[in-house]
Scaffold this active site. Structure first.
Site, short mmCIF file in Angstrom:
data_model
loop_
_atom_site.label_atom_id
_atom_site.label_comp_id
_atom_site.label_asym_id
_atom_site.label_seq_id
_atom_site.Cartn_x
_atom_site.Cartn_y
_atom_site.Cartn_z
N PRO A 1 76.00 -42.33 -9.44
CA PRO A 1 77.40 -42.11 -9.83
C PRO A 1 78.19 -43.50 -9.08
O PRO A 1 77.83 -43.48 -8.02
CB PRO A 1 77.56 -40.73 -9.31
N ASN A 2 79.13 -43.54 -9.72
CA ASN A 2 79.97 -44.73 -9.37
C ASN A 2 79.66 -46.16 -8.99
O ASN A 2 80.53 -47.15 -8.89
CB ASN A 2 80.86 -44.20 -8.02
N ARG B 1 85.34 -51.24 -7.28
CA ARG B 1 85.53 -50.06 -6.43
C ARG B 1 85.22 -50.52 -4.89
O ARG B 1 84.17 -51.09 -4.38
CB ARG B 1 84.41 -49.05 -6.55
N HIS C 1 70.58 -48.24 -0.35
CA HIS C 1 72.17 -47.88 -0.42
C HIS C 1 72.71 -49.28 0.18
O HIS C 1 72.23 -49.90 1.00
CB HIS C 1 72.56 -46.93 0.81
N GLU D 1 64.41 -46.04 -1.81
CA GLU D 1 65.74 -45.67 -1.88
C GLU D 1 66.75 -46.77 -1.40
O GLU D 1 66.17 -47.32 -0.21
CB GLU D 1 66.05 -44.38 -1.09
N TYR E 1 81.64 -52.32 -0.77
CA TYR E 1 80.42 -52.36 -1.51
C TYR E 1 80.44 -53.92 -2.19
O TYR E 1 79.63 -54.22 -3.13
CB TYR E 1 80.76 -51.43 -2.84
N ARG F 1 78.89 -44.37 8.01
CA ARG F 1 80.05 -43.76 7.44
C ARG F 1 80.10 -42.33 7.93
O ARG F 1 79.80 -41.92 8.76
CB ARG F 1 79.63 -43.93 6.03
N ALA G 1 76.04 -40.85 -4.12
CA ALA G 1 76.22 -39.38 -3.53
C ALA G 1 75.25 -38.48 -3.58
O ALA G 1 74.97 -37.47 -2.86
CB ALA G 1 77.81 -38.88 -3.66
N ASN H 1 69.17 -45.85 -6.21
CA ASN H 1 70.29 -45.68 -5.44
C ASN H 1 71.07 -44.57 -5.88
O ASN H 1 71.94 -44.81 -6.95
CB ASN H 1 71.21 -46.90 -5.41
#
Length: 143
Positions: free
Chosen positions: A8-9, A16, A99, A97, A21, A106, A76, A73
């Site tokens: 998502p996103n 964004r 990120h 994975e 990012y 964060r 969330a 990835n």
């Protein structure tokens, strides 16, 4: 073939929160990845929906024998989707994975990934380059 799955996103990369990012779209970066790894077919899938991500993992795991590894990835979802974790655990291919941001630097809720324990490893905080590092790793273990 190596598959990349973004959650998502991540369709909003380049728009964004560029301070976190970056300003490059994933489509532009994907073109660069394919040029950097010309001998490796790279398949790409992005969804904001958990079920679609799970279905795609299943499909890659059992319907595409040419898929030798997955870079994911989960966005969330990595922090709470036991369903995606189970899908990763259910397939035979190695998964890495990724990120883009350093999730340990964060918010507290981002510090734990429930999907990472089912992956060969996790890259966090290397920006988009994390995807290239994951592909390099997968190609090294798949020889």
């Amino acid at each position: 073939m190596i598959a990349i799955i973004n959650g998502p996103n991540l369709n909003l990369l380049g728009k964004r929160e560029p301070d976190i990012y970056g300003s490059e779209t994933f489509e532009c970066f994907l073109k660069d990845l394919r040029e950097r790894f010309p001998l490796i077919p790279i398949e790409y899938f992005q969804s904001n929906c958990e079920g679609q991500i799970i279905d795609h993992i299943h499909k890659l795991g059992y319907e595409y024998p040419e898929c030798k590894g997955i870079v994911i990835n989960p966005g969330a979802y990595s922090h709470y989707s036991y369903a995606i974790a189970d899908a990763i655990a259910a397939i035979p291919q190695p998964v890495v994975e990724v990120h883009i941001s350093n999730i340990m630097g964060r918010e507290d809720f981002r510090h734990r990934s429930v999907t990472a324990p089912y992956c060969k490893g996790m890259l966090t905080g290397f920006g988009l380059e994390g995807y290239a590092l994951a592909i390099s790793y997968l190609t090294s273990i798949l020889k």
